[in-house]
Design an enzyme around this catalytic site. Structure first.
Site, PDB file in Angstrom:
ATOM      1  N   LYS A 276       0.839  -1.201   0.000  1.00 28.55           N
ATOM      2  CA  LYS A 276       0.000   0.000   0.000  1.00 28.55           C
ATOM      3  C   LYS A 276       0.871   1.247   0.000  1.00 28.55           C
ATOM      4  O   LYS A 276       2.008   1.217   0.462  1.00 28.55           O
ATOM      5  CB  LYS A 276      -0.859   0.019   1.281  1.00 28.55           C
ATOM      6  CG  LYS A 276      -1.967  -1.006   1.331  1.00 28.55           C
ATOM      7  CD  LYS A 276      -2.726  -0.892   2.649  1.00 28.55           C
ATOM      8  CE  LYS A 276      -3.842  -1.925   2.748  1.00 28.55           C
ATOM      9  NZ  LYS A 276      -4.908  -1.745   1.750  1.00 28.55           N
ATOM     10  N   ASP A 287      -7.318  -3.227  10.897  1.00 27.55           N
ATOM     11  CA  ASP A 287      -7.815  -4.199   9.922  1.00 27.55           C
ATOM     12  C   ASP A 287      -8.199  -5.518  10.605  1.00 27.55           C
ATOM     13  O   ASP A 287      -8.606  -6.471   9.944  1.00 27.55           O
ATOM     14  CB  ASP A 287      -6.755  -4.425   8.835  1.00 27.55           C
ATOM     15  CG  ASP A 287      -7.362  -4.880   7.509  1.00 27.55           C
ATOM     16  OD1 ASP A 287      -8.566  -4.638   7.289  1.00 27.55           O
ATOM     17  OD2 ASP A 287      -6.625  -5.471   6.702  1.00 27.55           O
ATOM     18  N   GLU A 348      -6.240  -9.666   0.961  1.00 27.04           N
ATOM     19  CA  GLU A 348      -5.867 -10.774   1.849  1.00 27.04           C
ATOM     20  C   GLU A 348      -6.990 -11.216   2.775  1.00 27.04           C
ATOM     21  O   GLU A 348      -7.013 -12.357   3.218  1.00 27.04           O
ATOM     22  CB  GLU A 348      -4.629 -10.381   2.665  1.00 27.04           C
ATOM     23  CG  GLU A 348      -4.898  -9.568   3.939  1.00 27.04           C
ATOM     24  CD  GLU A 348      -5.511  -8.197   3.691  1.00 27.04           C
ATOM     25  OE1 GLU A 348      -5.393  -7.683   2.560  1.00 27.04           O
ATOM     26  OE2 GLU A 348      -6.121  -7.646   4.621  1.00 27.04           O
ATOM     27  N   ARG A 350     -10.135 -11.853   2.338  1.00 21.63           N
ATOM     28  CA  ARG A 350     -10.964 -12.964   1.826  1.00 21.63           C
ATOM     29  C   ARG A 350     -10.203 -14.280   1.884  1.00 21.63           C
ATOM     30  O   ARG A 350     -10.804 -15.339   2.071  1.00 21.63           O
ATOM     31  CB  ARG A 350     -11.437 -12.621   0.401  1.00 21.63           C
ATOM     32  CG  ARG A 350     -10.326 -12.451  -0.602  1.00 21.63           C
ATOM     33  CD  ARG A 350     -10.747 -11.647  -1.831  1.00 21.63           C
ATOM     34  NE  ARG A 350     -10.810 -10.198  -1.565  1.00 21.63           N
ATOM     35  CZ  ARG A 350     -11.144  -9.282  -2.472  1.00 21.63           C
ATOM     36  NH1 ARG A 350     -11.450  -9.644  -3.708  1.00 21.63           N
ATOM     37  NH2 ARG A 350     -11.176  -7.999  -2.143  1.00 21.63           N
TER      38      ARG A 350
END
Ligand code: BES
Ligand code: MN
Ligand code: ZN
Length: 499
Positions: A276, A287, A348, A350
């Site tokens: 990112k 997250d 990531e 999922r």
């Protein structure tokens, strides 16, 4: 914030808060105060724009004739709109108004409001609940805050003739608030403090509340064949964990199929090799918000001894770029046997959830699965910060979530699923790929998840990327980690799944 309930009496010291209905007519409690202060309240109202509208406030400082530092008039809005959420907002507004006033305590003098949908006891309980929720603060890392800048307000007492019933109605709400606070604490912690092993330990502490906790390490997950989750984890020096929390509160049927809650627990998401941009990357400490909600929810259900069998499962990993990290183009085999081409290592969440889903279904055959995940930036483009995205394969479950969200002020907006979206994640070399292009990014993420839900299992996915963290204060939610999801799912359970 300490919340208590007492019989009606004027305070000695501290601040006093009284509610005023829209239109400005004073109720009995406010009238008493007005008389004691020789009309100070009505004079103040007469010379201001205060009209008793929802969450309007007017402060009368140091009135003579009353042993109180100040009187806060707080608008209640229209009587028929004074439901649980509105009452919570009133409590939160009182706290926000007095938080740094120098007052340590406030008494809320309450009248029964005859046309309100809530009786006096529940009105009082919900004012206390809203005050409690707004009084939260994450300040463990502030070592140099000046005394004058620190919140002064420590105690709120609601006085009502119905104080005993109010106290009883407040008890389960206080337990749910403990769950919300646990979630807020966990998402606020930085990633050097909260990593998979340490987050698993925080979950394990729920055993104190009667929750059964089981933790799988990397070796066990490898044996189970969780290649998708482990592919994400392999770039990090912090090893992954999978935590199962069980609350068996259903009466009689101890073996009744549970409702399952699954959370994404990426304790930090750098994006991995698909790294990112650095601006704002610090946000990726939260997250693990989905996992945080599942932990807080289990705390809430256990705390109020919910009559339900619930299982909470969280997949905990750190997504890092390194010499051992997975590469774009890698193909991994999930526990379900389905293979995934990893086009983008930043998609990531999922990959983590799909293996937790499969394990959860194999092990518990849950009657319902609800997952929560800070899954996509695209959901923020769709819905902003006002609604979580809801995806479901079952209309009844979806409707229940929409209505529970509306009732607690954690709204969710249903998004579509469908075969055409599903085709976007077909891969040329594996069963699927982990991204489906920019278009409909939240939907293709949900399609990916759906491929790991067994036929016949009602499932809902909440994409909470836009609602897990807030940059502005709201009546019952101070800025920072919101705990969004705990109240919603507690309500869902209470309304539909308790025996
Ligand atoms: N954790 C992020 C999603 C996210 C973004 C959460 C902003 C909270 C705020 C997720 O893992 C992610 O990186 N998603 C990608 C998916 C893309 C690569 C298909 C995204 O949204 O950009
Ligand atoms: Mn990511
Ligand atoms: Zn992520």
């Amino acid at each position: 914030m300490k919340i208590s309930f007492a019989s009606p009496k004027l305070p000695r010291g501290g601040a006093l808060a009284v509610g005023v209905l829209e239109g400005g007519d004073l109720g009995a409690a406010a009238k008493d105060v007005d008389e004691a202060t020789d009309g100070a309240l009505s004079r103040a109202i007469g010379s201001s724009r205060f009209a008793g509208k929802s969450n309007q406030t007017l402060i009368v400082n140091a009135p003579s004739g009353l042993d109180a530092t100040r009187v806060v008039l707080v608008g209640l809005g229209k009587a028929d709109g004074l439901d649980a959420r509105a009452a919570q907002a009133v409590g939160g507004t009182i706290v926000a108004t007095l938080e740094k006033s120098g007052d340590g305590a406030v008494t809320v003098a309450l009248d029964a409001v005859s046309e309100a949908p809530l009786d006096a006891a529940r009105l009082a309980a919900n004012i206390g609940y809203g005050a409690l929720l707004r009084g939260y603060r994450f300040d463990k890392y502030r070592t140099k805050e000046k005394a004058d800048d620190k919140p002064s307000l420590k105690r709120l007492t609601v006085t009502t003739a119905e104080h005993a019933r109010a106290r009883a109605a407040f008890r389960p709400l206080g337990e749910v608030a403990e769950g919300v606070f646990l979630t807020r604490d966990l998402v606020s912690e930085p990633a050097n403090v909260i990593f998979p092993a340490s987050l698993a330990e925080r979950a394990e502490a729920l055993t104190e509340h009667g929750v059964e906790v089981e933790i799988l390490d990397e070796k066990r997950m490898a044996k189970l064949g969780m290649g998708a989750l482990l592919g994400v984890a392999q770039g990090s020096a912090n090893a992954p964990r999978l935590v199962t929390m069980r609350w068996n509160g259903a009466p009689r049927a101890r073996d009744k199929q549970p409702i399952a809650f699954v959370g994404k627990g990426v304790t930090f998401d750098t994006g991995g090799i698909s790294i990112k941009p650095s601006g704002g990357m610090e946000d990726m400490k939260w997250d693990m918000g989905g996992a945080g909600v599942v932990i807080g929810l289990m705390r809430a259900l256990a705390g109020r001894k919910a009559r339900v069998n619930a299982v909470g499962m969280i997949g905990l990993v750190e997504n890092m770029p390194s010499a051992t990290a997975q590469r774009p183009g890698d193909v991994v085999t999930s526990m379900s046997g389905q293979t995934v081409e990893v086009i983008n290592t930043d998609a990531e969440g999922r990959l983590v959830l799909c293996d937790v889903f499969w394990y959860c279904q194999e092990k518990y055959r849950p009657s319902v699965i609800v997952d929560l995940a800070t899954l996509t930036g695209a959901i923020i483009i769709s819905l902003g910060h006002e609604n979580a995205g809801l995806f479901a394969n079952d209309d009844t479950l979806a409707d229940r979530l929409v209505s529970a969200g509306g009732a607690v002020g954690e709204p969710v907006w249903r998004m579509p699923l469908g075969d055409a979206y599903d085709r976007q994640i077909d891969s040329d070399i594996a069963d699927m790929k982990n991204v489906g292009g920019r278009e409909g990014g939240s939907i293709t993420a949900a399609q990916f998840l759906q491929r790991f839900i067994k036929e016949g299992t009602p499932w809902a996915h909440l994409d909470i990327a836009g609602v897990t963290w807030s940059k502005k204060n709201a009546p019952t939610v101070p800025k920072g980690g919101t705990g969004f999801g705990v109240r919603l799912l507690d309500r869902l359970v209470r309304e539909h799944y308790e025996g």
